[in-house]
Design an enzyme around this catalytic site. Structure first.
Site, PDB file in Angstrom:
ATOM      1  N   HIS A   1      13.365  -4.954   4.849  1.00 16.03           N
ATOM      2  CA  HIS A   1      12.545  -6.176   4.920  1.00 16.03           C
ATOM      3  C   HIS A   1      13.275  -7.249   5.738  1.00 16.03           C
ATOM      4  O   HIS A   1      12.672  -7.911   6.596  1.00 16.03           O
ATOM      5  CB  HIS A   1      12.311  -6.761   3.521  1.00 16.03           C
ATOM      6  CG  HIS A   1      11.484  -5.933   2.588  1.00 16.03           C
ATOM      7  ND1 HIS A   1      11.857  -5.676   1.299  1.00 16.03           N
ATOM      8  CD2 HIS A   1      10.277  -5.336   2.762  1.00 16.03           C
ATOM      9  CE1 HIS A   1      10.918  -4.951   0.696  1.00 16.03           C
ATOM     10  NE2 HIS A   1       9.954  -4.724   1.568  1.00 16.03           N
TER      11      HIS A   1
ATOM     12  N   LYS B   1       0.585  -5.085 -10.414  1.00 19.60           N
ATOM     13  CA  LYS B   1       1.473  -4.071  -9.828  1.00 19.60           C
ATOM     14  C   LYS B   1       2.710  -3.847 -10.706  1.00 19.60           C
ATOM     15  O   LYS B   1       3.574  -3.051 -10.359  1.00 19.60           O
ATOM     16  CB  LYS B   1       1.913  -4.500  -8.422  1.00 19.60           C
ATOM     17  CG  LYS B   1       0.868  -4.248  -7.341  1.00 19.60           C
ATOM     18  CD  LYS B   1       1.484  -4.216  -5.952  1.00 19.60           C
ATOM     19  CE  LYS B   1       0.492  -3.720  -4.922  1.00 19.60           C
ATOM     20  NZ  LYS B   1       1.094  -3.533  -3.596  1.00 19.60           N
TER      21      LYS B   1
ATOM     22  N   ARG C   1       7.365   2.034   8.926  1.00 18.97           N
ATOM     23  CA  ARG C   1       8.565   2.867   8.854  1.00 18.97           C
ATOM     24  C   ARG C   1       8.318   4.272   9.370  1.00 18.97           C
ATOM     25  O   ARG C   1       8.942   4.732  10.305  1.00 18.97           O
ATOM     26  CB  ARG C   1       9.067   2.937   7.398  1.00 18.97           C
ATOM     27  CG  ARG C   1       9.595   1.616   6.892  1.00 18.97           C
ATOM     28  CD  ARG C   1       9.778   1.634   5.405  1.00 18.97           C
ATOM     29  NE  ARG C   1       8.493   1.897   4.740  1.00 18.97           N
ATOM     30  CZ  ARG C   1       8.284   1.757   3.444  1.00 18.97           C
ATOM     31  NH1 ARG C   1       9.273   1.416   2.658  1.00 18.97           N
ATOM     32  NH2 ARG C   1       7.100   1.980   2.925  1.00 18.97           N
TER      33      ARG C   1
ATOM     34  N   SER D   1      11.477  -0.532  -1.751  1.00 21.38           N
ATOM     35  CA  SER D   1      11.907  -1.192  -2.985  1.00 21.38           C
ATOM     36  C   SER D   1      11.857  -0.222  -4.159  1.00 21.38           C
ATOM     37  O   SER D   1      12.682  -0.282  -5.065  1.00 21.38           O
ATOM     38  CB  SER D   1      11.015  -2.402  -3.274  1.00 21.38           C
ATOM     39  OG  SER D   1      11.147  -3.353  -2.257  1.00 21.38           O
TER      40      SER D   1
HETATM   41  O1  PNS Z   1       4.712  -4.660   0.047  1.00 19.09           O
HETATM   42  P1  PNS Z   1       3.348  -4.185  -0.282  1.00 19.09           P
HETATM   43  O2  PNS Z   1       3.161  -4.051  -1.768  1.00 19.09           O
HETATM   44  O3  PNS Z   1       2.972  -2.942   0.473  1.00 19.09           O
HETATM   45  O4  PNS Z   1       2.341  -5.350   0.217  1.00 19.09           O
HETATM   46  C1  PNS Z   1       0.971  -5.212   0.058  1.00 19.09           C
HETATM   47  C2  PNS Z   1       0.243  -6.538   0.350  1.00 19.09           C
HETATM   48  C3  PNS Z   1       0.788  -7.640  -0.503  1.00 19.09           C
HETATM   49  C4  PNS Z   1       0.401  -6.884   1.809  1.00 19.09           C
HETATM   50  C5  PNS Z   1      -1.259  -6.284   0.036  1.00 19.09           C
HETATM   51  O5  PNS Z   1      -1.371  -5.695  -1.233  1.00 19.09           O
HETATM   52  C6  PNS Z   1      -2.094  -7.555   0.081  1.00 19.09           C
HETATM   53  O6  PNS Z   1      -2.274  -8.149   1.105  1.00 19.09           O
HETATM   54  N1  PNS Z   1      -2.599  -7.951  -1.098  1.00 19.09           N
HETATM   55  C7  PNS Z   1      -3.425  -9.139  -1.233  1.00 19.09           C
HETATM   56  C8  PNS Z   1      -4.864  -8.776  -1.613  1.00 19.09           C
HETATM   57  C9  PNS Z   1      -5.719  -8.557  -0.378  1.00 19.09           C
HETATM   58  O7  PNS Z   1      -5.843  -9.377   0.474  1.00 19.09           O
HETATM   59  N2  PNS Z   1      -6.323  -7.339  -0.327  1.00 19.09           N
HETATM   60  C10 PNS Z   1      -7.171  -6.949   0.783  1.00 19.09           C
HETATM   61  C11 PNS Z   1      -6.382  -6.628   2.036  1.00 19.09           C
HETATM   62  S1  PNS Z   1      -6.401  -4.955   2.352  1.00 19.09           S
END
Ligand code: PNS
Length: 177
Positions: free
Chosen positions: A20, A44, A93, A131
């Site tokens: 990150h 989560k 990645r 993570s």
């Molecule tokens: O590190 P992660 O858990 O892969 O991040 C995921 C994240 C936070 C980018 C994604 O879950 C997110 O944007 N969540 C907010 C809810 C949202 O907007 N959902 C619709 C977009 S697909």
């Protein structure tokens, strides 16, 4: 006329790892401002609270210009609107990331046609890092040197002390990237 370009790097960051951090260091010079946006969604079941995750990030990015840490819940595109941001930064990645990232990018575009997703590739030594693996390796007693920062490591050790388990002890490892 050049506009002030704000990018958002969203994620769970539970906890922030060096992959990150590598993405943050790569995107900071590309934009006027980068907001590292920590998802506050407790469904989560993160290991760390939003405040702890934000603290870890803040301590690891201290000295980096042009970036700040915020939390958000709800839709990412709504948060971006509030912040006046149009660019989402995500790290890519491996091929296995692609489908999930592709879906999110297209859904976010569908939700807000003005938003663009930009993918950055981390240094190859972090390409396998997540993570989830950081937590698993830590609680099974593995060496995380060079993979997470000092603050994240100290927080992991604190969680272990507080919960009274040994590193080898069986501790359920929460999900999260
Ligand atoms: O590190 P992660 O858990 O892969 O991040 C995921 C994240 C936070 C980018 C994604 O879950 C997110 O944007 N969540 C907010 C809810 C949202 O907007 N959902 C619709 C977009 S697909």
């Amino acid at each position: 006329m050049k506009t002030h370009q704000i990018a958002v790097y969203p994620g769970s960051f539970d906890p922030l790892h060096n992959g990150h951090l590598d993405i943050i260091k790569r995107c900071c010079p590309l934009f006027d401002e980068v907001i590292i946006a920590v998802l506050g969604n407790e469904s989560k079941e993160p290991l760390f609270s939003v405040a702890e995750r934000m603290d870890i990030i803040r301590s690891e990015i201290s000295g980096l210009r042009g970036c700040r840490v915020e939390s958000f819940s709800g839709l990412l595109v709504d948060f971006m609107d509030q912040q006046g941001a149009r660019v989402i930064v995500r790290g890519l990645r491996a091929v296995s990331d692609f489908e999930y990232e592709f879906q999110m990018a297209l859904m976010n575009r569908r939700l807000n046609n003005h938003v663009e997703t930009v993918f950055l590739v981390p240094k190859d030594e972090y390409i396998y890092l997540s993570s989830r693996l950081v937590k698993e390796v830590f609680f099974l007693g593995g060496n995380l040197e060079g993979l997470v920062g000092q603050t994240a490591l100290a927080r992991l050790e604190a969680v272990m002390r507080e919960s009274g388990v040994t590193q080898e002890g069986a501790r359920p490892v929460p999900n999260g990237d």
